[in-house]
Design a protein around this motif. Sequence first.
Motif, short mmCIF file in Angstrom:
data_model
loop_
_atom_site.label_atom_id
_atom_site.label_comp_id
_atom_site.label_asym_id
_atom_site.label_seq_id
_atom_site.Cartn_x
_atom_site.Cartn_y
_atom_site.Cartn_z
N MET A 154 -21.86 -14.83 -92.54
CA MET A 154 -20.74 -13.97 -92.25
C MET A 154 -19.84 -13.90 -93.56
O MET A 154 -19.26 -12.55 -93.60
CB MET A 154 -19.99 -14.56 -91.20
N GLU A 193 -18.90 -10.28 -95.23
CA GLU A 193 -17.47 -9.84 -95.30
C GLU A 193 -17.00 -9.51 -96.59
O GLU A 193 -16.28 -8.79 -96.94
CB GLU A 193 -16.52 -11.12 -94.65
N THR A 194 -17.74 -10.19 -97.77
CA THR A 194 -17.48 -10.08 -99.01
C THR A 194 -18.01 -8.79 -99.45
O THR A 194 -17.30 -7.93 -100.35
CB THR A 194 -18.04 -10.94 -99.85
#
Length: 52
Positions: free
Chosen positions: A37, A41-42
């Motif tokens: 995750m 997300e990054t």
Amino acid sequence: MPYITTRRLYNVIGKKVSRYFNCKKARRLYNEINRDMIFFETRLIKSRLHHA
């Protein structure tokens, strides 16, 4: 020691051991999912920063 009490004792030890391994497995799974995750997300945040 009668057979029933020894069986109960082994059952309690078995439950504790299985609970330990289940917790360990769950923690490892959680860490793996969390890492994935964070990775996505990054990537998402970086891509949105470049398009802004």
